[in-house]
Design a protein around this motif. Structure first.
Motif, PDB file in Angstrom:
ATOM      1  N   PHE A  76      55.640  26.267  60.985  1.00 54.84           N
ATOM      2  CA  PHE A  76      55.587  27.295  59.951  1.00 54.84           C
ATOM      3  C   PHE A  76      56.928  27.479  59.251  1.00 54.84           C
ATOM      4  N   VAL A  77      58.011  27.491  60.008  1.00 53.22           N
ATOM      5  CA  VAL A  77      59.327  27.619  59.376  1.00 53.22           C
ATOM      6  C   VAL A  77      59.624  26.380  58.536  1.00 53.22           C
TER       7      VAL A  77
ATOM      8  N   ILE B 131      59.517  34.209  70.718  1.00 54.48           N
ATOM      9  CA  ILE B 131      58.653  35.210  70.093  1.00 54.48           C
ATOM     10  C   ILE B 131      59.490  36.163  69.253  1.00 54.48           C
ATOM     11  N   VAL B 132      60.656  36.557  69.744  1.00 56.34           N
ATOM     12  CA  VAL B 132      61.549  37.412  68.966  1.00 56.34           C
ATOM     13  C   VAL B 132      62.003  36.685  67.701  1.00 56.34           C
ATOM     14  N   PHE B 133      62.317  35.402  67.808  1.00 55.84           N
ATOM     15  CA  PHE B 133      62.674  34.584  66.638  1.00 55.84           C
ATOM     16  C   PHE B 133      61.537  34.568  65.628  1.00 55.84           C
TER      17      PHE B 133
ATOM     18  N   MET C  22      61.272  38.942  51.778  1.00 55.44           N
ATOM     19  CA  MET C  22      61.352  38.068  50.605  1.00 55.44           C
ATOM     20  C   MET C  22      60.145  38.271  49.692  1.00 55.44           C
ATOM     21  N   ARG C  23      58.962  38.455  50.288  1.00 58.54           N
ATOM     22  CA  ARG C  23      57.759  38.686  49.485  1.00 58.54           C
ATOM     23  C   ARG C  23      57.871  39.988  48.703  1.00 58.54           C
TER      24      ARG C  23
ATOM     25  N   CYS D 103      61.511  36.000  61.792  1.00 53.35           N
ATOM     26  CA  CYS D 103      61.128  35.158  60.652  1.00 53.35           C
ATOM     27  C   CYS D 103      60.015  35.800  59.835  1.00 53.35           C
ATOM     28  N   VAL D 104      59.046  36.417  60.492  1.00 56.24           N
ATOM     29  CA  VAL D 104      57.955  37.091  59.772  1.00 56.24           C
ATOM     30  C   VAL D 104      58.496  38.277  58.983  1.00 56.24           C
TER      31      VAL D 104
END
Length: 103
Positions: free
Chosen positions: A37-38, A81-83, A94-95, A87-88
């Motif tokens: 995903f990244v 999971i924290v990473f 950004m959105r 990222c989310v």
């Protein structure tokens, strides 16, 4: 040592092996999903910036996936999971910036 003790030891070894296998498999799958995903998001950004084709999109996705996969190899599952959560949240930020920005 009786037969029941040997069976208990064998079942404990099998249970520990299954636990270790599940942990390592979930670690690998989580690293792959995070990397995909990244990598896909970064490849899409580069494709839009430089007007690249589909082949470069796939190549950059695999490139970033492999980079993220190796960077996350030293982290635990909880740290990954924290990473992912960070990222989310960065993606949501950004959105919101894109939606609020003027034409």
């Amino acid at each position: 040592m009786g037969v029941s003790d040997k069976i208990k030891g064998y079942s404990a070894n099998v249970q520990q092996g299954a636990k270790n296998a599940t942990h390592s498999l979930s670690h690998i799958i989580l690293r792959l999903i995070s990397g995909f995903f990244v990598g896909f998001v970064l490849a899409l950004i580069l494709q839009e910036l430089f007007h690249l084709g589909t082949f470069m999109l796939v190549f950059l996705t695999v490139l970033f996936l492999s980079l993220i996969y190796t960077l996350l190899s030293r982290l635990t599952i909880l740290q990954i999971i924290v990473f992912d959560v960070i990222c989310v949240l960065a993606g949501a930020l950004m959105r919101m910036y894109i939606l609020v920005a003027p034409n």
